[in-house]
Scaffold this active site. Structure first.
Site, short mmCIF file in Angstrom:
data_model
loop_
_atom_site.label_atom_id
_atom_site.label_comp_id
_atom_site.label_asym_id
_atom_site.label_seq_id
_atom_site.Cartn_x
_atom_site.Cartn_y
_atom_site.Cartn_z
CD1 TRP A 55 -0.20 -5.78 -1.68
CD2 TRP A 55 -0.38 -5.28 -3.84
NE1 TRP A 55 0.25 -6.85 -2.39
CE2 TRP A 55 0.16 -6.59 -3.72
CE3 TRP A 55 -0.57 -4.76 -5.11
CZ2 TRP A 55 0.50 -7.35 -4.82
CZ3 TRP A 55 -0.22 -5.53 -6.21
CH2 TRP A 55 0.30 -6.81 -6.06
NE ARG A 64 4.22 1.91 -1.57
CZ ARG A 64 5.24 1.68 -0.74
NH1 ARG A 64 6.42 2.17 -1.03
NH2 ARG A 64 5.10 0.97 0.35
CD GLU A 104 12.90 -18.93 -12.16
OE1 GLU A 104 12.15 -19.52 -12.96
OE2 GLU A 104 12.85 -17.71 -11.96
CG HIS A 142 20.92 -39.24 -21.36
ND1 HIS A 142 20.92 -40.58 -21.65
CD2 HIS A 142 21.10 -39.15 -20.02
CE1 HIS A 142 21.08 -41.27 -20.55
NE2 HIS A 142 21.18 -40.43 -19.52
CD GLU A 166 12.29 -13.89 -17.57
OE1 GLU A 166 11.20 -13.57 -18.09
OE2 GLU A 166 12.36 -14.38 -16.43
CE LYS A 200 13.56 -14.62 -13.52
NZ LYS A 200 12.65 -15.67 -13.59
CB CYS A 237 -0.86 0.02 1.26
SG CYS A 237 -1.85 -1.43 1.48
CE LYS A 267 5.80 -9.44 -12.78
NZ LYS A 267 6.99 -10.32 -12.54
CG ASN A 275 2.22 -0.21 3.53
OD1 ASN A 275 1.73 -1.28 3.17
ND2 ASN A 275 3.47 0.13 3.27
N GLY A 276 0.53 -2.26 5.83
CA GLY A 276 1.11 -3.34 6.64
C GLY A 276 0.06 -4.41 6.93
#
Ligand code: AGP
Length: 615
Positions: A75, A27, A488, A511, A495, A492, A2, A610, A101-102
């Site tokens: 948020w 944010r 992964e 193989h 991309e 990273k 937030c 995204k 916020n929290g």
């Protein structure tokens, strides 16, 4: 996260607050609101949607006057995004207002007590509980606002950055912080409060950053007063002269959102634990699981559907669930699952993983599974997202908005949630004794500090990146829990740097991929001490004999691989099943630095979005 903004001074607050909220839009948020005070009248405007909608709404409602006010971009953590749950929240009397916020972890218990004392709640938020707790204390103890705020905060558990206003004391704003950022702008006869300095940097470069556990009383008629929440001890205000640009402030001083989000991972993992991991009590609380515990315990198999990085988190979960629950787990690309007329039905559990909660293929996979009678549990980062709403139950990762296209903190917090679920169910199924459970939850709790330690190797990792950033091809190898991390790590790199990168189980090298290895090929190998170590050492020797360049991720103190590899990055000791959360960190940083050295746009890489909300 937030965003909060407060203003007290000689100017009209409306535009200052709106512009400040727009500065905090980066944010991420789903609703917004503001409160203004003008001559006896406290007015509130709130909207599900954007700050621009709030401006229109405020003007329509005539809520634009006043030189004191507060604003919020929400948020969602508790309660879906809507006008009622948007901040500011008022106390039952309508006299007090708050933005927050929290996360207040013990809000449910406080809410029950207040309800028993006659308080009524209109929203699903923890914030509305806090403002009514402050009111109850103020009325019962007959104390001023700042003391009531301090007494209330000494009764809450959790994270907060708050601004509080009392209609009966209209020259004052009280603000406080614990675990959430807060900055105070000090101007000429005016004060600004915000989640960071971006909302007020154009008005003043004089800022006070409260420390955790501190509160401030801002008053038109007197100097700023700062106190410790616990002891009430006064603290001398320390004013900093800011030299950051607006853009630098939004990125928290980091050069890119991706780097900021890599560094946010210790806090993000802590937020994922918040209210769930109870080490002292020796238990894991997860409402979404507990409400459907029978379904989880009765499941004969688990199917996991996801895309991209979230699919890799699902692969890690396959190893974790099968280790601790001893039931079969199948991990499906959502895009394949949805078109394959899959064999799934009543009694099956489908876990859908998605940072955005909007990935079209994953959403379609959920609908397919539900149509066939399966129970769907969604793990998302965006509260109230389509996948969250479409699932029968779920758990949020609470990682905060992930702005960089390359997913980082989403991955580590997804694995954290999946590990919490696995350990909770293993305990419920009596697959796990007290000692093992206690050991594992202690290991889990140690992760944020171990990620912190790893981040301190950033400069060394950057040096390694300078050696290999010109490579055209690369291989990533791992075994067991770290095979998905190899995938992964490769994702990273490819991309954001556009270097061709492939991840493989280390044993698969023979193989086929071994044919690719020569002196130009960097090979990133995860060789943790408890992860089939001797086998991986053999793979490393095979690479070395073909002149491949070896960058190894090893357990602290490793000497055998260190003698073979061209570079070694050490991770702290950890339970092997939890090592992916650590081994992925150096690979995130390597990808980031190699991409920067290649002049790539790491936050918005070419051809990527995204969230892939279309097929
Ligand atoms: C990973 O870095 C990418 N951003 C991408 O693979 C992403 O993980 C994938 O599109 C899934 O997104 P989701 O988690 O929002 O569903």
């Amino acid at each position: 996260m937030c965003g909060i903004v407060g203003y007290l001074g000689h100017r009209e607050a409306f535009n200052i607050i709106l512009k400040g909220l727009q500065r905090l839009e980066y944010r991420g948020y789903d609703s917004a609101g503001l409160m203004l005070y003008e001559g006896e009248t406290l007015s509130v405007s709130k909207t599900k949607g954007k700050v621009f909608d709030l401006k229109t709404k405020g003007q329509t409602e005539g809520n634009v006057k006043g030189s004191l006010g507060m604003g919020h971009t929400r948020w969602a953590t508790h309660g879906v995004p809507n006008n009622v749950n948007a901040h500011p929240h008022l106390s039952n009397s309508g006299r007090l207002a708050i933005v927050h916020n929290g996360i207040i972890e013990n809000y449910q218990a406080l809410k029950t007590t207040l309800e028993q004392r006659g308080y009524t709640f209109y929203s699903d938020t923890d914030t509305e509980v806090l403002i009514n707790l402050i009111e109850e204390i103020q009325q019962k103890e007959q104390v001023k606002l700042s003391k009531a705020v301090r007494m209330a905060l000494n009764r809450v558990v959790g994270a907060y950055a708050i601004v509080v206003f009392d209609h009966s004391n209209p020259d004052q704003l009280v603000t406080a912080r614990m675990g959430s950022p807060l900055a105070i702008g000090v101007g000429e006869d005016e004060f600004f409060i915000a989640s960071d300095a971006s909302p007020f940097i154009e008005y003043t470069s004089n800022a006070i950053y409260l420390e955790d556990g501190e509160m401030a009383i801002l008053d038109r008629t007197k100097a700023i007063e700062i106190r410790k929440i616990k002891s009430n001890k006064e603290v001398d205000p320390f004013i900093t002269e800011l030299e950051l640009s607006l853009e630098e402030i939004e990125k928290g001083g980091y050069e890119h959102f991706m780097l900021k989000e890599i560094y946010e991972q210790p806090r993000a993992i802590k937020d994922t634990f918040r209210g769930r991991l109870r080490v002292e009590e020796g238990l894991i609380k997860m409402a979404g699981v507990e409400q459907h515990l029978h379904t989880f315990l009765a499941a004969k198999r688990i199917v996991i559907a996801a895309c991209g990085t979230s699919w890799h988190a699902g692969l890690v979960a396959e190893y974790i669930f099968e280790t601790y629950l001893r039931i079969p787990v199948e991990v499906e690309y959502a895009s394949e699952f949805r078109y394959r007329d899959p064999i799934i039905g009543p009694g099956d559990l489908l876990i859908a993983i998605s940072q955005s909660g909007e990935t079209a293929d994953t959403l379609a996979a959920i609908k397919m599974a539900k149509s066939k009678g399966a129970f769907v549990f969604g793990i998302c980062n965006v509260v109230g997202s389509s996948i969250a709403r479409e699932s029968h139950a779920g758990a949020y990762t609470h990682a905060g908005p992930e702005i960089g296209v390359a997913s980082t903190k989403a991955f580590t917090t997804q694995i954290t949630v999946l590990t919490l679920i696995a350990l909770k169910l293993a305990r419920e199924k009596s697959n796990m004794g007290d000692a093992e459970f206690k050991h594992l939850i202690n290991e889990l709790e140690s992760l944020p500090s171990k990620v912190e330690q790893l981040l301190q190797q950033d400069a060394y990792i950057k040096e390694i990146a300078t050696v290999y950033h010109k490579a055209e091809h690369s291989l990533y190898l791992g075994r067991g829990f770290n095979f998905p991390v190899a995938l992964e790590g490769a994702l990273k790199l490819k991309e954001i740097s556009y270097i061709h990168a492939e991840g493989y189980p280390a044993a698969e090298m023979k193989h086929g991929p071994i044919a690719l290895i020569d002196e130009h090929m960097p090979v990133f190998v995860i060789a943790t001490r408890k992860g089939h170590y001797e086998k991986v050492v053999s793979n490393i020797q095979e690479i070395k004999s073909r002149k491949g360049k070896i960058i190894a991720i090893v357990t602290k103190g490793d000497q055998q691989v260190a003698a073979l590899a061209d570079h070694c990055i050490e991770i702290p000791e950890i339970e092997e099943s939890m090592s992916p959360i650590l081994t992925t960190i150096p690979l995130q940083l390597l990808a980031y630095h190699m991409a920067i050295l290649r002049g790539c746009n790491v936050d918005q890489p070419r051809n990527l979005a995204k969230s892939v909300t279309v097929e």
